[in-house]
Structure formats: structure tokens, C-alpha cells
Design a protein around this motif. Structure first.
Motif, PDB file in Angstrom:
ATOM      1  N   GLY A 114      19.454  -6.287   6.470  1.00 18.89           N
ATOM      2  CA  GLY A 114      19.952  -5.542   5.326  1.00 18.89           C
ATOM      3  C   GLY A 114      18.878  -4.758   4.606  1.00 18.89           C
ATOM      4  O   GLY A 114      19.118  -3.647   4.132  1.00 18.89           O
ATOM      5  N   SER A 115      17.682  -5.313   4.521  1.00 17.34           N
ATOM      6  CA  SER A 115      16.597  -4.627   3.830  1.00 17.34           C
ATOM      7  C   SER A 115      16.256  -3.311   4.519  1.00 17.34           C
ATOM      8  O   SER A 115      16.112  -2.266   3.871  1.00 17.34           O
ATOM      9  CB  SER A 115      15.355  -5.522   3.767  1.00 17.34           C
ATOM     10  OG  SER A 115      15.633  -6.719   3.084  1.00 17.34           O
ATOM     11  N   THR A 116      16.135  -3.342   5.841  1.00 14.80           N
ATOM     12  CA  THR A 116      15.856  -2.119   6.588  1.00 14.80           C
ATOM     13  C   THR A 116      16.975  -1.103   6.393  1.00 14.80           C
ATOM     14  O   THR A 116      16.724   0.096   6.202  1.00 14.80           O
ATOM     15  CB  THR A 116      15.701  -2.437   8.089  1.00 14.80           C
ATOM     16  OG1 THR A 116      14.683  -3.415   8.247  1.00 14.80           O
ATOM     17  CG2 THR A 116      15.339  -1.194   8.870  1.00 14.80           C
ATOM     18  N   THR A 117      18.208  -1.574   6.436  1.00 11.72           N
ATOM     19  CA  THR A 117      19.358  -0.692   6.254  1.00 11.72           C
ATOM     20  C   THR A 117      19.274   0.056   4.932  1.00 11.72           C
ATOM     21  O   THR A 117      19.443   1.280   4.875  1.00 11.72           O
ATOM     22  CB  THR A 117      20.663  -1.501   6.296  1.00 11.72           C
ATOM     23  OG1 THR A 117      20.806  -2.080   7.591  1.00 11.72           O
ATOM     24  CG2 THR A 117      21.867  -0.628   5.994  1.00 11.72           C
ATOM     25  N   PHE A 118      19.009  -0.673   3.865  1.00 13.05           N
ATOM     26  CA  PHE A 118      19.014  -0.052   2.544  1.00 13.05           C
ATOM     27  C   PHE A 118      17.809   0.853   2.335  1.00 13.05           C
ATOM     28  O   PHE A 118      17.898   1.895   1.680  1.00 13.05           O
ATOM     29  CB  PHE A 118      19.083  -1.132   1.467  1.00 13.05           C
ATOM     30  CG  PHE A 118      20.388  -1.899   1.481  1.00 13.05           C
ATOM     31  CD1 PHE A 118      21.569  -1.275   1.817  1.00 13.05           C
ATOM     32  CD2 PHE A 118      20.418  -3.251   1.156  1.00 13.05           C
ATOM     33  CE1 PHE A 118      22.772  -1.969   1.840  1.00 13.05           C
ATOM     34  CE2 PHE A 118      21.617  -3.953   1.171  1.00 13.05           C
ATOM     35  CZ  PHE A 118      22.796  -3.304   1.516  1.00 13.05           C
ATOM     36  N   ILE A 119      16.671   0.476   2.881  1.00 15.54           N
ATOM     37  CA  ILE A 119      15.487   1.323   2.731  1.00 15.54           C
ATOM     38  C   ILE A 119      15.710   2.666   3.412  1.00 15.54           C
ATOM     39  O   ILE A 119      15.451   3.728   2.835  1.00 15.54           O
ATOM     40  CB  ILE A 119      14.241   0.622   3.297  1.00 15.54           C
ATOM     41  CG1 ILE A 119      13.840  -0.549   2.401  1.00 15.54           C
ATOM     42  CG2 ILE A 119      13.071   1.592   3.407  1.00 15.54           C
ATOM     43  CD1 ILE A 119      12.742  -1.422   2.964  1.00 15.54           C
ATOM     44  N   ILE A 120      16.223   2.647   4.643  1.00 12.78           N
ATOM     45  CA  ILE A 120      16.439   3.891   5.370  1.00 12.78           C
ATOM     46  C   ILE A 120      17.547   4.715   4.731  1.00 12.78           C
ATOM     47  O   ILE A 120      17.425   5.935   4.555  1.00 12.78           O
ATOM     48  CB  ILE A 120      16.764   3.594   6.847  1.00 12.78           C
ATOM     49  CG1 ILE A 120      15.541   2.984   7.536  1.00 12.78           C
ATOM     50  CG2 ILE A 120      17.214   4.847   7.575  1.00 12.78           C
ATOM     51  CD1 ILE A 120      15.769   2.590   8.976  1.00 12.78           C
ATOM     52  N   THR A 121      18.641   4.067   4.349  1.00 13.06           N
ATOM     53  CA  THR A 121      19.765   4.799   3.766  1.00 13.06           C
ATOM     54  C   THR A 121      19.384   5.447   2.440  1.00 13.06           C
ATOM     55  O   THR A 121      19.681   6.621   2.200  1.00 13.06           O
ATOM     56  CB  THR A 121      20.969   3.861   3.562  1.00 13.06           C
ATOM     57  OG1 THR A 121      21.330   3.266   4.811  1.00 13.06           O
ATOM     58  CG2 THR A 121      22.159   4.622   3.003  1.00 13.06           C
ATOM     59  N   VAL A 122      18.724   4.683   1.576  1.00 11.04           N
ATOM     60  CA  VAL A 122      18.339   5.236   0.273  1.00 11.04           C
ATOM     61  C   VAL A 122      17.290   6.327   0.440  1.00 11.04           C
ATOM     62  O   VAL A 122      17.374   7.388  -0.208  1.00 11.04           O
ATOM     63  CB  VAL A 122      17.824   4.117  -0.659  1.00 11.04           C
ATOM     64  CG1 VAL A 122      17.253   4.713  -1.940  1.00 11.04           C
ATOM     65  CG2 VAL A 122      18.960   3.159  -1.006  1.00 11.04           C
ATOM     66  N   SER A 123      16.307   6.109   1.297  1.00  9.60           N
ATOM     67  CA  SER A 123      15.266   7.110   1.455  1.00  9.60           C
ATOM     68  C   SER A 123      15.822   8.405   2.027  1.00  9.60           C
ATOM     69  O   SER A 123      15.349   9.496   1.688  1.00  9.60           O
ATOM     70  CB  SER A 123      14.157   6.575   2.355  1.00  9.60           C
ATOM     71  OG  SER A 123      14.638   6.333   3.667  1.00  9.60           O
TER      72      SER A 123
END
Length: 472
Positions: A114-123
Motif C-alpha cells: 500500500g505504501s508504494t501504491t500511494f507514493i506513486i499515485t500521489v506523486s
């Protein structure tokens, strides 16, 4: 007594956060401690909190170095081509932008982290939201919902826990749930469409209030054209209001500042293939789960710093640039350790779970699979996945066996509440999401929790309709 204290504590905690009377960090620390005193806990609560902090330390380390690593990749321009592609595909439409955010989050969620998902999506998406004056809260909501649905994939965690707890095969558990997951993803897209339409109308109303003669599509067409043709963000129009919420107006931290600025000094175009290969290798290793995730991010961040910014002064500057995001999310992770410690030390969590099981009337026994699906929503919100799947689910499964409901059917029912679980303040990835987007937890929860409940119910109904979870 413990049941009443437990539910009162959780209710008070949520009210104080959602009404913005306390910050999440303060509420996570002080509210549970007050109730621990009322429950009669002595000095042992301090040791329990320290034990939980030790348990949460790997997660904090993961988030620390994940923020550093992906922040560096944004700085050096690795995601610029992806963002420009999204701009061309989404164009000037708020609806397409919001739907694109949900689809991107769902696709990235395939790595199971989930952390990777949110970092990439938000960035990738936040710069576009800010420039088109869309509310970042909408971004966090659709990303949270999409990731919650995808969290039932076998390598994501809950499915493996449920399978292990009840001694069933993960593939036997998950494969029949694919139609239910697809129904959830379709619902996420529909919710994203509705939110996009709402944002378009809001922007149109704001345009009228400002006395603008151009409609929202015309205004955004101009801004999007500037974004795509210049390869960077359009300059904010003077006097234009931001659609952000919870302090997101003009959000400008290291994760988002000039994310498409073609002239930023941190760009490393000659190293794009190295950085791309490093990121792919990192994601592959994350998916293979051959090494601890915090260790992988630590090594990747160190290599990225050394290669892209060989001078020590540059390395220090890059870490400082992302320090605000790091402090925000890591502090909430450690603060959440207090709430978790109090729940377990006082045995409130066990008492609350047993009470919920006990209040189910005997006549409802044949429907325990569906009841488990419903209970999985509040229980995984208030408890950790480990607490629910290894503590509560076996009890429910034993009771259901008396009515001919198999363990694999109960396991399937237990994972439909994951969209709600992913909105819990006990989920570090969710805290990372709102931290990166600079969205207030209360604003996020007001929009996401009820939608997550609807989403989980859709998945449950789809599972019952396809016969993989028995109605009775």
C-alpha cells in the motif's frame, strides 16, 4: 465494562479527530492513555507501548526510506514522462482525472504494498490536481478505495492471514473471489466518476462566483494545454482559489513542488535508465518478498542518493527536502502504537470482539458467513489484521462449522471488509497517503469511510450472488 470502555474510546477518538478538536498524533496518544487509566492499567502500560513501538519500528523505517527513495525519483525526473502521459490521456476533464487516479492506484496495487501504491499515485497525480484546482481529498479517497479492494490479492496480506488462520489454500480462497473484486473495482470507478462530476460542478460554481466568463472546461483546457506543451505545470493564475482541503491550498512540499518543472536543478536526465532499472528491481524484489521491505528501501535510497547526488551536501539537502513528510507520517505510526498497546494490554480488543460474537442470536447461525462479512468491516477498522484473522475469525469459524459453513467460505467472507480496513488510522499506508497529499485526516475520513462501507457491501453481495459465500 471493558466493552463499553473500548467502544467509547474509539468513538471519542474518532469524534475528536473528525471535528478537528485534536490532531491525530495527540488523539492517538492521549485518548487511549486516559481510557487505560479508567480500565485500571498500571505502569505496565508503558512497557506495552514500548513493545508496540518496537513492533512498529520496521514499518516506520519502511515509510521513512520509501519517502526518501520515491521523493528522490520525483526530484530526478523519473516519473515526469508518466505524468505527462497522464496529462495527455486525462486532458482537461476532472472526471477523467479522478477516474485515472483510481485506475492508476488499482494497477500499482498489484505489487501488494500500500505504501508504494500511494507514493506513486500521489506523486503522479497531485501536481495535476493542484494545477487544475481539484481537491486533493478526492485523490486520497479514490486511491484509498482502489487500494482497499486490491488488498485482497493473495500476496497482499489479509488473504494469506485468513488462509493460514483457518488452514485453507490461499488460491482456493482467493480465486472464486475474483468476480467480487472486479465488482468492487467497477464500483470504485463509478464512485470516482461521481466525485469527478462533483468537482467539475464545484469548479464551475467557483468560476461563476469569481465572475469569470469562461466555463470550467475552457479554463482547464488552457491550463492543461500549458501543462502538456510546456512539459511542466502551468503557473497559478493570480487570484485563483485552490480546491484543496485541510490545509492543501498551495501544497508545496518536496514530494510535489515543481514535479514537472523542466528546469529544476535536481533533474538527472542522463541517469533516467539507471533510475528506472533501480526502481523496477526494487518493485520486483518487493513482490518476491525475499528480503525485508525496510531493508530494500534503505539500500535503494542509499544507492539512489550516491549515484544521483554524489556530494554529501547534496545528499543532506535531499533528505531535508522531504523531512516534513517523513516526520508527519512516522510520528503518526509511533503514536498509533499507543492505541494498539492500550487495546491489547487492557484486553479491550478481545472483549469487544467476543461481545460482537456473543450478541449474534442463535437463530442467525446459518447466516454466519454473511454476518462475518459485515463484522469484518468494523473489526478490521478497530483491530489489526493479525488481531482479527488470528483472534476473532477462528472463533466465528468454529461457530459456523456447526451450521455446515466451511472454513474457506468463512475465510472468503472475512476479507470483504478490507476496503474499510484500509481507511483505519491503524494502517500506516493510509497515514502516508494523507501525509503526502497534505490532506487532513478528518476531511479524508468524512468522504472515504461511508464509501468504503458501500464498497465492502457491494463485494459481499457479489460474493453471495456468485455462490462463493453462502447466504444461509
Amino acid at each position: 465494562m471493558l466493552v463499553a470502555l473500548g467502544f467509547t474510546m474509539v468513538a471519542l477518538f474518532m469524534v475528536l479527530i473528525m471535528t478537528k478538536r485534536l490532531t491525530p498524533v495527540v488523539a492517538l496518544i492521549l485518548v487511549p492513555l486516559c481510557f487505560a487509566v479508567l480500565a485500571g492499567s498500571g505502569t505496565g502500560i508503558g512497557d506495552a507501548v514500548m513493545d508496540q513501538i518496537g513492533t512498529f519500528a520496521p514499518t516506520a523505517a519502511l515509510l521513512f526510506f520509501a519517502i526518501v527513495y520515491f521523493g528522490l525519483m520525483i526530484d530526478v525526473g523519473l516519473f515526469d514522462p508518466l505524468i505527462r502521459l497522464i496529462l495527455r490521456v486525462c486532458g482537461n476533464s476532472p472526471v477523467r482525472v479522478v477516474i485515472g487516479s483510481a485506475v492508476l492506484a488499482a494497477l500499482v496495487s498489484l505489487d501488494g504494498d500500500g505504501s508504494t501504491t500511494f507514493i506513486i499515485t500521489v506523486s503522479a497525480m497531485l501536481p495535476l490536481y493542484l494545477r487544475l484546482k481539484l481537491s486533493p481529498v478526492v485523490l486520497t479517497v479514490v486511491a484509498n478505495l482502489a487500494a482497499g479492494v486490491m488488498n485482497i490479492i493473495p500476496w497482499g496480506g489479509p488473504t494469506v492471514r485468513a488462509a493460514t488462520a483457518l488452514g485453507v489454500s490461499p488460491s482456493e480462497l482467493f480465486n472464486p473471489m475474483v468476480p467480487s473484486m472486479l465488482a468492487g473495482l467497477v464500483t470504485v470507478v463509478l464512485m470516482a466518476w461521481a466525485l469527478g462530476v462533483s468537482e467539475k460542478r464545484r469548479l464551475a460554481r467557483q468560476g461563476l462566483e469569481l465572475g469569470l466568463e469562461l466555463d470550467v472546461d475552457t479554463v482547464q483546457t488552457v491550463e492543461t494545454r500549458e501543462l502538456v506543451t510546456a512539459g511542466g505545470p502551468a503557473r497559478p493564475r493570480s487570484g485563483g482559489g485552490s480546491g484543496g482541503a485541510g490545509g492543501t491550498d498551495g501544497a508545496d512540499d518536496g514530494m510535489t513542488r515543481g514535479a514537472l518543472d523542466p528546469d529544476r536543478p535536481t533533474l538527472r536526465p542522463k541517469l533516467i535508465w539507471f533510475n528506472g532499472a533501480l526502481t523496477v528491481a526494487l518493485l520486483v524484489l518487493l513482490g518476491m518478498d525475499v528480503l525485508p521491505l525496510p531493508f530494500l528501501f534503505m539500500v535503494a535510497a542509499a544507492v539512489a542518493l550516491l549515484v544521483n547526488f554524489p556530494r554529501p551536501v547534496e545528499q543532506v539537502a535531499r533528505i531535508k527536502e522531504h523531512s516534513s513528510s517523513i516526520v508527519s507520517v512516522v510520528s503518526m505510526v509511533f503514536a498509533a502504537a499507543v492505541l494498539t498497546a492500550v487495546l491489547s494490554q487492557t484486553t479491550m480488543d478481545v472483549a469487544m470482539a467476543k461481545w460482537l460474537v456473543d450478541v449474534v442470536p442463535d437463530a442467525w447461525g446459518p447466516h454466519l458467513a454473511v454476518i462475518t462479512g459485515v463484522l469484518s468491516m468494523p473489526l478490521t477498522f478497530f483491530l489489526s489484521n493479525d488481531g482479527f484473522y488470528f483472534g476473532v475469525l477462528p472463533i466465528l469459524s468454529q461457530a459456523a462449522a456447526e451450521y455446515g459453513i466451511s472454513g474457506v467460505e468463512m475465510a472468503r467472507a472475512s476479507i470483504v471488509g478490507q476496503p474499510v480496513h484500509f481507511t483505519s488510522p491503524l494502517v500506516p499506508a493510509m497515514l502516508l497517503l494523507i501525509s503526502l497529499a497534505k490532506v487532513d485526516l478528518a476531511d479524508h475520513h468524512r468522504k472515504v469511510i461511508w464509501r468504503a462501507v458501500v464498497l465492502s457491501l457491494v463485494m459481499l453481495v457479489a460474493a453471495v450472488a456468485t455462490g462463493v459465500i453462502p447466504l444461509g
